[in-house]
Design a protein around this motif. Sequence first.
Motif, PDB file in Angstrom:
ATOM      1  N   SER A 165       7.943   3.935   8.382  1.00 60.69           N
ATOM      2  CA  SER A 165       7.428   3.301   9.377  1.00 60.69           C
ATOM      3  C   SER A 165       7.401   4.128  10.909  1.00 60.69           C
ATOM      4  O   SER A 165       6.227   3.992  11.637  1.00 60.69           O
ATOM      5  CB  SER A 165       7.907   2.064   9.708  1.00 60.69           C
ATOM      6  N   ARG A 194      -0.598   6.685   6.052  1.00 61.03           N
ATOM      7  CA  ARG A 194      -1.083   5.534   6.123  1.00 61.03           C
ATOM      8  C   ARG A 194      -1.955   5.322   7.504  1.00 61.03           C
ATOM      9  O   ARG A 194      -1.514   6.038   8.265  1.00 61.03           O
ATOM     10  CB  ARG A 194       0.257   4.540   6.302  1.00 61.03           C
ATOM     11  N   THR A 221      -6.112   0.341  11.755  1.00 59.77           N
ATOM     12  CA  THR A 221      -6.963  -0.661  11.023  1.00 59.77           C
ATOM     13  C   THR A 221      -6.346  -2.163  11.444  1.00 59.77           C
ATOM     14  O   THR A 221      -5.098  -2.259  11.965  1.00 59.77           O
ATOM     15  CB  THR A 221      -6.789  -0.639   9.587  1.00 59.77           C
ATOM     16  N   GLN A 256      -4.663  -6.196   6.630  1.00 59.31           N
ATOM     17  CA  GLN A 256      -3.540  -6.593   6.036  1.00 59.31           C
ATOM     18  C   GLN A 256      -2.478  -5.390   6.150  1.00 59.31           C
ATOM     19  O   GLN A 256      -2.779  -4.339   5.493  1.00 59.31           O
ATOM     20  CB  GLN A 256      -3.470  -7.625   5.102  1.00 59.31           C
ATOM     21  N   ARG A 257      -1.192  -5.524   6.461  1.00 52.15           N
ATOM     22  CA  ARG A 257      -0.388  -4.433   6.063  1.00 52.15           C
ATOM     23  C   ARG A 257       0.704  -4.861   5.223  1.00 52.15           C
ATOM     24  O   ARG A 257       1.957  -4.448   5.356  1.00 52.15           O
ATOM     25  CB  ARG A 257       0.362  -4.232   7.512  1.00 52.15           C
ATOM     26  N   ASP A 258       0.500  -5.751   4.213  1.00 54.37           N
ATOM     27  CA  ASP A 258       1.239  -6.356   3.280  1.00 54.37           C
ATOM     28  C   ASP A 258       1.570  -5.064   1.943  1.00 54.37           C
ATOM     29  O   ASP A 258       0.618  -3.943   2.153  1.00 54.37           O
ATOM     30  CB  ASP A 258       0.834  -7.506   2.502  1.00 54.37           C
ATOM     31  N   THR A 280      -1.687  -4.120   0.221  1.00 49.92           N
ATOM     32  CA  THR A 280      -2.687  -3.586   0.597  1.00 49.92           C
ATOM     33  C   THR A 280      -2.302  -2.218   0.934  1.00 49.92           C
ATOM     34  O   THR A 280      -3.194  -0.999   0.644  1.00 49.92           O
ATOM     35  CB  THR A 280      -2.940  -4.235   2.244  1.00 49.92           C
ATOM     36  N   ILE A 281      -1.119  -1.715   1.190  1.00 43.75           N
ATOM     37  CA  ILE A 281      -0.797  -0.255   1.574  1.00 43.75           C
ATOM     38  C   ILE A 281      -0.684   0.387   0.328  1.00 43.75           C
ATOM     39  O   ILE A 281      -1.010   1.371   0.243  1.00 43.75           O
ATOM     40  CB  ILE A 281       0.923  -0.464   2.069  1.00 43.75           C
ATOM     41  N   GLU A 337      -4.246   1.167  -0.699  1.00 43.80           N
ATOM     42  CA  GLU A 337      -4.718   2.254   0.004  1.00 43.80           C
ATOM     43  C   GLU A 337      -4.431   3.423  -0.274  1.00 43.80           C
ATOM     44  O   GLU A 337      -4.985   4.551  -0.689  1.00 43.80           O
ATOM     45  CB  GLU A 337      -4.576   1.851   1.500  1.00 43.80           C
ATOM     46  N   GLU A 384       7.390   0.490  -1.247  1.00 43.21           N
ATOM     47  CA  GLU A 384       6.207   0.987  -1.853  1.00 43.21           C
ATOM     48  C   GLU A 384       6.259   1.694  -3.126  1.00 43.21           C
ATOM     49  O   GLU A 384       5.815   1.319  -4.119  1.00 43.21           O
ATOM     50  CB  GLU A 384       5.235   1.676  -0.766  1.00 43.21           C
TER      51      GLU A 384
END
Length: 163
Positions: A73, A100, A109, A112-114, A117-118, A121, A146
């Motif tokens: 992050s 990201r 964006t 959602q950043r769950d 979704t990550i 993408e 992830e």
Amino acid sequence: MRKVGKFMMITALTLIASFLVLIGISHVNHQAKLKKENEKFIPTGVLIEVNDHKIHVYTEGTGKETLVFLSGSGTSSPTLDFKSLYSLLSDTHQIAVVERAGYGFSEITDSQRDIDTILSETREALFQAGAEGPFILLPHSMSGIEALHWAQIYPDEVKPSLV
């Protein structure tokens, strides 16, 4: 007494107006500098449209195996941060660095950043960039979640290790 009060009021309004003009000039100057600065930042990879925003994917190297670098992050520019490592591996491996949404050259964006979704993408950006699996995932920090999720949901897309 009335003259002093009126003078103080005019002085206060003049100071406030001067301050607002100064802030306005500073804002216009800042916007001009940002525009000039943005013209100098050219993505080193490709920008892939995913979920109505662009994701930056950098690739280089040769080899049969694709190493996918996933950032945590706090990594503001994964392509630059991981360069000292992937440049040592790109002569024997295909390298892919996915930035990201909101990091590096990728757009910010509101989606959602769950984890689902990550991951979606990341996969979509990789496939659109022409990367081929199975992938050897090299997660940093929080992207380990992830990578674990990817291996659980799509085990055929992930290769266990370099050895």
